[in-house]
Design a protein around this motif. Sequence first.
Motif, short mmCIF file in Angstrom:
data_model
loop_
_atom_site.label_atom_id
_atom_site.label_comp_id
_atom_site.label_asym_id
_atom_site.label_seq_id
_atom_site.Cartn_x
_atom_site.Cartn_y
_atom_site.Cartn_z
N ASP A 55 0.82 -1.21 0.00
CA ASP A 55 0.00 0.00 0.00
C ASP A 55 0.86 1.27 0.00
N GLY A 56 0.36 2.30 -0.67
CA GLY A 56 1.03 3.60 -0.61
C GLY A 56 1.52 4.15 -1.92
N GLY A 57 1.29 3.46 -3.02
CA GLY A 57 1.72 3.98 -4.31
C GLY A 57 0.98 5.26 -4.67
N TYR A 58 1.55 6.03 -5.60
CA TYR A 58 0.94 7.32 -5.95
C TYR A 58 1.44 7.81 -7.30
N PHE A 59 0.69 8.75 -7.90
CA PHE A 59 1.20 9.57 -9.00
C PHE A 59 0.56 10.95 -8.92
N ILE A 60 1.34 11.95 -9.29
CA ILE A 60 0.96 13.35 -9.11
C ILE A 60 1.29 14.11 -10.40
N VAL A 61 0.34 14.86 -10.90
CA VAL A 61 0.57 15.81 -11.99
C VAL A 61 0.66 17.19 -11.36
N LYS A 62 1.74 17.90 -11.63
CA LYS A 62 1.89 19.17 -10.92
C LYS A 62 2.56 20.23 -11.79
N ALA A 63 2.26 21.48 -11.44
CA ALA A 63 2.93 22.65 -12.01
C ALA A 63 3.51 23.44 -10.86
N ASP A 64 4.79 23.71 -10.92
CA ASP A 64 5.45 24.42 -9.84
C ASP A 64 4.91 25.84 -9.71
N PRO A 65 4.78 26.35 -8.48
CA PRO A 65 4.37 27.76 -8.32
C PRO A 65 5.43 28.70 -8.86
N GLN A 66 4.97 29.87 -9.28
CA GLN A 66 5.86 30.92 -9.75
C GLN A 66 5.74 32.13 -8.83
N SER A 67 6.52 33.15 -9.08
CA SER A 67 6.52 34.31 -8.18
C SER A 67 5.16 34.99 -8.13
N SER A 68 4.41 34.98 -9.24
CA SER A 68 3.12 35.67 -9.29
C SER A 68 1.95 34.73 -9.55
N ARG A 69 2.20 33.41 -9.55
CA ARG A 69 1.14 32.44 -9.84
C ARG A 69 1.26 31.24 -8.91
N ASP A 70 0.13 30.83 -8.35
CA ASP A 70 0.12 29.59 -7.59
C ASP A 70 0.29 28.40 -8.53
N GLY A 71 0.89 27.34 -8.01
CA GLY A 71 0.94 26.09 -8.73
C GLY A 71 -0.22 25.20 -8.32
N PHE A 72 -0.18 23.94 -8.74
CA PHE A 72 -1.24 23.01 -8.38
C PHE A 72 -0.70 21.59 -8.41
N GLN A 73 -1.42 20.69 -7.75
CA GLN A 73 -1.14 19.26 -7.80
C GLN A 73 -2.46 18.51 -7.94
N SER A 74 -2.56 17.70 -8.99
CA SER A 74 -3.67 16.77 -9.16
C SER A 74 -3.09 15.38 -8.93
N ARG A 75 -3.62 14.64 -7.95
CA ARG A 75 -2.89 13.45 -7.52
C ARG A 75 -3.82 12.32 -7.10
N ILE A 76 -3.31 11.10 -7.28
CA ILE A 76 -3.95 9.90 -6.79
C ILE A 76 -2.98 9.25 -5.82
N LEU A 77 -3.42 9.10 -4.58
CA LEU A 77 -2.55 8.67 -3.48
C LEU A 77 -3.05 7.35 -2.89
N ASN A 78 -2.14 6.68 -2.18
CA ASN A 78 -2.45 5.46 -1.44
C ASN A 78 -3.01 4.36 -2.33
#
Length: 240
Positions: free
Chosen positions: A119-142
């Motif tokens: 148990d505990g596998g995962y994958f995450i799609v993400k965009a790193d935050p920038q100085s003027s923009r928030d990033g995000f993470q869309s993820r499937i966990l556990n």
Amino acid sequence: MLTGNRIRRYSYGLIATAGLCCLLLFNGLVACSPGTTGEVNTSTTPRPTPTKSLAGTVLYQSSWAGGLKVWQATAGWKLAGDYAQTDLGEHRMLTIPYRPTVANYALEFQLQVVEVPKDGGYFIVKADPQSSRDGFQSRILNLLDTKPHGYATHPLVETVIDPDMHQQANVNAQAFDYEPGSQWHTYRVEVSAEQTQFFADNVRISRASSAKTATLSNGPLRLDCGKAILRVKGFEVTAL
């Protein structure tokens, strides 16, 4: 007193004058009518064609022709056929070799969970935050192994804004149980202004919005995997 000849000449003059006035009036009407020379009829003036939207335009399609180096692959990835596959290590990462130049975009790809030894596998799609923009993470966990589990035990799908300041940055954040199984699925992350949505096989499974920035990050876009053997292929970036 007018004589007969003068009366006739006077009558001819009136007739000629009236005829000239009619001719001038007719020419004026013709000049103002559509499709003729003279004054331009503004109702038929051509208007500029509106600029076509980029929505639906494919901005990037993946290829493994350049090998994994182009993808800045971390250790633990290998190429096999038309897909890339991870080992069981953690934070096995691919960086999409394209960065969107539009604010609204979608990233789509296919992924298969091949093996989850524990148990505990995962994958995450993400965009790193920038100085003027928030990033995000869309993820499937556990991700779970094949052993029996309690009725309420399931993998988790969620989307969060990065940085995640104890959920203060998130609006309408959603988290649900989700079972990917072992078949191929098409996953899609859509970014539109301050909102991001996560889809599996054309069904939205999670979303979140930033309360701090009007536009979310355009990357670098990354896939981060761990504790499971996964296969991925078919990355595509599209303008929304």
